[in-house]
Motif scaffolding. Structure first.
Motif, PDB file in Angstrom:
ATOM      1  N   GLN A  49       0.826  -1.209   0.000  1.00  0.00           N
ATOM      2  CA  GLN A  49       0.000   0.000   0.000  1.00  0.00           C
ATOM      3  C   GLN A  49       0.856   1.252   0.000  1.00  0.00           C
ATOM      4  O   GLN A  49       0.550   2.230  -0.702  1.00  0.00           O
ATOM      5  CB  GLN A  49      -0.937  -0.011   1.220  1.00  0.00           C
ATOM      6  N   GLN A  50       1.937   1.245   0.766  1.00  0.00           N
ATOM      7  CA  GLN A  50       2.847   2.392   0.764  1.00  0.00           C
ATOM      8  C   GLN A  50       3.386   2.647  -0.632  1.00  0.00           C
ATOM      9  O   GLN A  50       3.469   3.799  -1.084  1.00  0.00           O
ATOM     10  CB  GLN A  50       4.032   2.135   1.712  1.00  0.00           C
ATOM     11  N   ILE A  51       3.773   1.587  -1.318  1.00  0.00           N
ATOM     12  CA  ILE A  51       4.341   1.738  -2.659  1.00  0.00           C
ATOM     13  C   ILE A  51       3.279   2.230  -3.634  1.00  0.00           C
ATOM     14  O   ILE A  51       3.535   3.119  -4.460  1.00  0.00           O
ATOM     15  CB  ILE A  51       4.950   0.414  -3.141  1.00  0.00           C
ATOM     16  N   ARG A  52       2.080   1.673  -3.555  1.00  0.00           N
ATOM     17  CA  ARG A  52       1.009   2.115  -4.458  1.00  0.00           C
ATOM     18  C   ARG A  52       0.742   3.609  -4.297  1.00  0.00           C
ATOM     19  O   ARG A  52       0.614   4.343  -5.279  1.00  0.00           O
ATOM     20  CB  ARG A  52      -0.271   1.311  -4.208  1.00  0.00           C
ATOM     21  N   LEU A  53       0.638   4.067  -3.046  1.00  0.00           N
ATOM     22  CA  LEU A  53       0.367   5.482  -2.794  1.00  0.00           C
ATOM     23  C   LEU A  53       1.525   6.357  -3.270  1.00  0.00           C
ATOM     24  O   LEU A  53       1.317   7.440  -3.829  1.00  0.00           O
ATOM     25  CB  LEU A  53       0.106   5.706  -1.307  1.00  0.00           C
ATOM     26  N   CYS A  54       2.747   5.889  -3.042  1.00  0.00           N
ATOM     27  CA  CYS A  54       3.918   6.658  -3.465  1.00  0.00           C
ATOM     28  C   CYS A  54       3.959   6.784  -4.982  1.00  0.00           C
ATOM     29  O   CYS A  54       4.198   7.871  -5.520  1.00  0.00           O
ATOM     30  CB  CYS A  54       5.198   5.993  -2.955  1.00  0.00           C
ATOM     31  N   VAL A  55       3.732   5.674  -5.677  1.00  0.00           N
ATOM     32  CA  VAL A  55       3.739   5.703  -7.145  1.00  0.00           C
ATOM     33  C   VAL A  55       2.653   6.643  -7.655  1.00  0.00           C
ATOM     34  O   VAL A  55       2.884   7.431  -8.584  1.00  0.00           O
ATOM     35  CB  VAL A  55       3.549   4.283  -7.705  1.00  0.00           C
ATOM     36  N   LYS A  56       1.468   6.580  -7.046  1.00  0.00           N
ATOM     37  CA  LYS A  56       0.380   7.467  -7.466  1.00  0.00           C
ATOM     38  C   LYS A  56       0.783   8.934  -7.312  1.00  0.00           C
ATOM     39  O   LYS A  56       0.541   9.756  -8.208  1.00  0.00           O
ATOM     40  CB  LYS A  56      -0.876   7.182  -6.645  1.00  0.00           C
ATOM     41  N   ARG A  57       1.428   9.283  -6.182  1.00  0.00           N
ATOM     42  CA  ARG A  57       1.852  10.666  -5.968  1.00  0.00           C
ATOM     43  C   ARG A  57       2.889  11.082  -7.011  1.00  0.00           C
ATOM     44  O   ARG A  57       2.835  12.193  -7.546  1.00  0.00           O
ATOM     45  CB  ARG A  57       2.421  10.833  -4.566  1.00  0.00           C
TER      46      ARG A  57
END
Length: 301
Positions: A49-57
């Motif tokens: 989830q951390q990676i998904r949110l980071c990539v989205k940002r």
């Protein structure tokens, strides 16, 4: 303490921002393989989830574009985002020259004073930050000192900022600060050498664990090797950035900087050797290999 088992035992490490991991895995062609990213991030204790949110940002900010979804996606850097991962190469090469005994101190202190008016506060702050990045220490308000000959760099920056008319510089071999005159005592009073030494101790401990793991069987997987590279980069930068690179003549004995840098250079070489012979490897390896290679030769432990 953080369990860093890729490869080696547990050792403390500085905090690693999620986006730094993304930047660290940018390959020579400017892409990031999402499956590789999730694997490395997982070994660093980060959630999907951390990676998904980071990539989205990062995509929303326009720093990357994305093709595909999830672990099958490919990210493409819009601009080169990897330069911030490695410390300034000239700074690092100077450190290795000092370690090799090629930059002895001539006993000269270099002092800089300036009085920039409040109306030019932005330029004043920029000049002060430049001096601190060059390893100068504040003696008192508006007066800075360093043992390294950085006058040309300071003057060039002051000229660029339009405040060269406010800058005063001088050199001396007879410096007294608060009644302290002995050079090594002055260095200990002006710079946070104890904290800098602790950072180098942490770098050395991690590099030793890295080398122990790389010598074992079986060798690290691709994801483990990349994870170790990211952690080594973070440790190396955390140790090098605050280091004013004072001449060895001014440092306590023993000083852990030279040993830690030697171990780090050896670790980078081993990580490159143990990796697959690919052309599209993370730029991180080239950045650090160039940085830890002093002019005129290879770094060694």
């Amino acid at each position: 303490m953080t369990d860093t088992t890729r490869p080696g035992g547990p050792t403390e490490r500085p905090e690693i921002p999620t986006r730094l991991v993304v930047h660290a895995l940018v390959r020579e062609d400017g892409t990031v393989d999402a499956d590789q990213l999730y694997a490395v991030a997982g070994l660093l204790g980060m959630s999907d989830q951390q990676i998904r949110l980071c990539v989205k940002r990062l995509v929303d900010e326009g720093r990357f574009t994305r093709e595909g979804r999830g672990r099958k996606a490919t990210l493409r850097a819009v601009a080169d985002v990897t330069g911030s991962l490695a410390p300034d190469a000239a700074h690092v090469r100077h450190a290795y020259r000092q370690d090799a005994g090629h930059s002895p101190w001539d006993g000269t202190w270099h002092l800089f004073a300036f009085a920039v008016p409040e109306a030019r506060r932005t330029a004043r702050d920029a000049l002060r930050e430049h001096l601190l990045r060059l390893g100068a220490a504040s003696v008192q308000n508006g007066l800075y000192v360093t043992a390294n000959p950085v006058t040309e760099l300071v003057e060039a920056h002051a000229r660029h900022l339009g405040v060269i008319d406010t800058l005063t510089r001088l050199t001396t071999t007879d410096l007294s600060v608060g009644g302290v005159t002995e050079p090594r005592a002055l260095a200990a009073a002006l710079w946070p050498l104890t904290e800098i030494a602790r950072r180098y101790d942490r770098l050395a401990a991690f590099a030793e664990a890295c080398l122990t793991g790389l010598a074992g069987e079986p060798g690290p997987s691709g994801a483990e090797r990349l994870t170790t590279a990211v952690e080594l980069a973070v440790h190396f930068t955390a140790a090098m950035e605050p280091d004013p690179l004072l001449p060895p003549e001014l440092l306590p004995r023993p000083w852990p900087g030279a040993r830690a840098r030697g171990l780090a250079a050896t670790c980078w070489n081993r990580l490159r050797e143990t990796g697959p012979h690919e052309t599209n490897t993370p730029r991180l390896f080239a950045l650090y290999s160039d940085a830890v290679r002093p002019a005129g030769g290879e770094a060694s432990a």
